[in-house]
Design a protein around this motif. Structure first.
Motif, PDB file in Angstrom:
ATOM      1  N   LEU A   1       0.827  -1.200   0.000  1.00 42.49           N
ATOM      2  CA  LEU A   1       0.000   0.000   0.000  1.00 42.49           C
ATOM      3  C   LEU A   1       0.862   1.250   0.000  1.00 42.49           C
ATOM      4  O   LEU A   1       2.003   1.235   0.479  1.00 42.49           O
ATOM      5  N   THR A   2       0.306   2.321  -0.535  1.00 44.39           N
ATOM      6  CA  THR A   2       1.024   3.586  -0.503  1.00 44.39           C
ATOM      7  C   THR A   2       1.228   4.016   0.949  1.00 44.39           C
ATOM      8  O   THR A   2       0.428   3.724   1.823  1.00 44.39           O
ATOM      9  N   PHE A   3       2.307   4.699   1.195  1.00 44.51           N
ATOM     10  CA  PHE A   3       2.641   5.189   2.532  1.00 44.51           C
ATOM     11  C   PHE A   3       2.099   6.600   2.695  1.00 44.51           C
ATOM     12  O   PHE A   3       2.306   7.470   1.846  1.00 44.51           O
ATOM     13  N   LEU A   4       1.387   6.818   3.798  1.00 44.41           N
ATOM     14  CA  LEU A   4       0.863   8.142   4.087  1.00 44.41           C
ATOM     15  C   LEU A   4       1.773   8.809   5.110  1.00 44.41           C
ATOM     16  O   LEU A   4       1.870   8.348   6.255  1.00 44.41           O
ATOM     17  N   GLY A   5       2.432   9.867   4.703  1.00 43.82           N
ATOM     18  CA  GLY A   5       3.302  10.583   5.617  1.00 43.82           C
ATOM     19  C   GLY A   5       2.492  11.393   6.607  1.00 43.82           C
ATOM     20  O   GLY A   5       1.383  11.846   6.311  1.00 43.82           O
ATOM     21  N   GLY A   6       3.009  11.578   7.779  1.00 41.10           N
ATOM     22  CA  GLY A   6       2.310  12.349   8.800  1.00 41.10           C
ATOM     23  C   GLY A   6       2.665  11.851  10.181  1.00 41.10           C
ATOM     24  O   GLY A   6       3.372  10.849  10.337  1.00 41.10           O
ATOM     25  N   GLU A   7       2.163  12.544  11.184  1.00 40.48           N
ATOM     26  CA  GLU A   7       2.393  12.176  12.571  1.00 40.48           C
ATOM     27  C   GLU A   7       1.130  11.559  13.139  1.00 40.48           C
ATOM     28  O   GLU A   7       0.028  12.078  12.959  1.00 40.48           O
ATOM     29  N   LEU A   8       1.276  10.411  13.803  1.00 39.13           N
ATOM     30  CA  LEU A   8       0.113   9.798  14.421  1.00 39.13           C
ATOM     31  C   LEU A   8      -0.488  10.745  15.457  1.00 39.13           C
ATOM     32  O   LEU A   8       0.238  11.385  16.222  1.00 39.13           O
ATOM     33  N   GLN A   9      -1.795  10.802  15.496  1.00 39.19           N
ATOM     34  CA  GLN A   9      -2.465  11.777  16.356  1.00 39.19           C
ATOM     35  C   GLN A   9      -2.049  11.658  17.815  1.00 39.19           C
ATOM     36  O   GLN A   9      -1.888  12.665  18.512  1.00 39.19           O
ATOM     37  N   TYR A  10      -1.856  10.443  18.297  1.00 41.58           N
ATOM     38  CA  TYR A  10      -1.552  10.283  19.721  1.00 41.58           C
ATOM     39  C   TYR A  10      -0.202  10.870  20.104  1.00 41.58           C
ATOM     40  O   TYR A  10       0.078  11.075  21.283  1.00 41.58           O
TER      41      TYR A  10
END
Length: 349
Positions: free
Chosen positions: A121-130
């Motif tokens: 699957l494509t990788f979604l960059g970002g910071e996990l909310q927690y």
């Protein structure tokens, strides 16, 4: 994850064991199936093997190799949802399936443990909310993102395979069999919630709006923009999807907003965000406090039961336990009228 009753002895995807895939074997499989070369590192995961695959051009992907007990039909159902969202709601930020060299959404590996489904699957960059600082603006945007995801899934005709998901609020009463695993200091409160749920069964059964829901919209599955941590840039982990009342999805997500010092303001903001994209019906509002309590009770019961069964994975299993306990204390007496005071716009439904 569908599974038999909690007392059944058959293997299921939450308790099955398997031989770990070596990094070199995972790299070779990606090369063979997808025609892509690159490097791999292992990520933490509870019921499958998950890797970060970095293609030779620097592009990141998520590689998942299901455990051998996972029902292939369940994975096909998840794949169908992702492909539906790609077509019906392309602006909803979810992973995209990469097709194999033969144009398939997945590939089945032959292993010593049996067939195992592999997906890229494509990788979604970002910071996990927690991992971010919570705020009312963040909660409002997360609530809106959930509503938009639900609208995208509204017309998805796929259905999960037969069986029950332990994390489906619709089957809360199945957990009565596990109450002996709950610490004595928490048991009476949890039992009271299950009794309240049982008394409300006729109203729950009468809920009209039902569809495929994400069912695990929590801060470990929501990605935010690191430069703007109020902006949702990714929604991941579709392994707990079910066909259920729409309001259950809101109850699940809301349960993770209830353990902070400013839980009331964040809850109101979350509901405002949801309502900005999708209205609720009066019957749904009436049941929302109970359904949120039920989800928190489920979290406590399942965590304590599973950590006793799998002590080696206790830290992962119990990661949300304290949050669930605190959230339950905050809303143990929350009524629909009290909920409307937190989010006045609910009264307009």
């Amino acid at each position: 994850m569908t599974e038999p009753s909690p007392t059944a002895k058959n293997a299921d995807s939450m308790s099955a064991t398997w031989s770990a895939t070596s990094l070199s074997d995972a790299e070779a499989a990606v090369k063979q199936v997808y025609g892509a070369s690159g490097s791999i590192r292992r990520l933490s995961s509870e019921r499958d093997e998950t890797f970060l695959f970095t293609r030779s051009d620097g592009t990141d992907f998520i590689l998942k190799i299901a455990n051998p007990a996972e029902d292939p039909a369940s994975l096909e159902f998840q794949d169908g949802a992702l492909m539906h969202l790609e077509a019906a709601a392309p602006n909803v930020p979810v992973p995209r399936l990469m097709l194999t060299k033969t144009g398939a959404p997945s590939h089945t590996l032959s292993t010593s443990d049996g067939p195992r489904v592999m997906r890229l699957l494509t990788f979604l960059g970002g910071e996990l909310q927690y991992r971010t600082s919570a705020s009312e603006t963040q909660s409002r945007n997360v609530g809106r993102a959930l509503a938009q995801l639900g609208l995208g899934l509204e017309d998805y005709k796929g259905r999960p395979p037969a069986g029950k998901l332990m994390w489906d609020i619709s089957h809360t009463l199945d957990l009565v069999a596990l109450l002996d695993h709950v610490g004595i200091e928490r048991r009476a409160q949890v039992e009271a919630i299950l009794a309240e749920f049982e008394r409300s069964m006729p109203a729950i059964a009468a809920i009209k709006r039902r569809q495929i829901i994400h069912n695990d919209f929590n801060p470990h599955n929501i990605l935010l923009d690191p430069a703007e941590p109020t902006k949702v840039v990714g929604i991941i982990d579709f392994g707990d999807m079910v066909h259920a009342p729409l309001i259950n999805d809101l109850a699940v997500a809301l349960s993770y907003h209830l353990a902070t010092d400013n839980w009331a303001a964040r809850t109101g903001a979350f509901l405002e965000g949801f309502l900005s994209a999708r209205a609720l019906e009066p019957a749904e509002i009436e049941l929302l406090p109970l359904l949120a309590r039920s989800r928190l009770a489920m979290s406590i019961i399942i965590a304590e039961w599973r950590s006793a069964r799998f002590p080696e994975n206790r830290a992962y299993i119990m990661r949300n336990h304290a949050t669930a306990c605190r959230g339950l204390q905050n809303i143990v007496d929350l009524t629909p009228a009290g909920l409307k005071r937190l989010a006045p716009n609910l009264s307009e439904a």
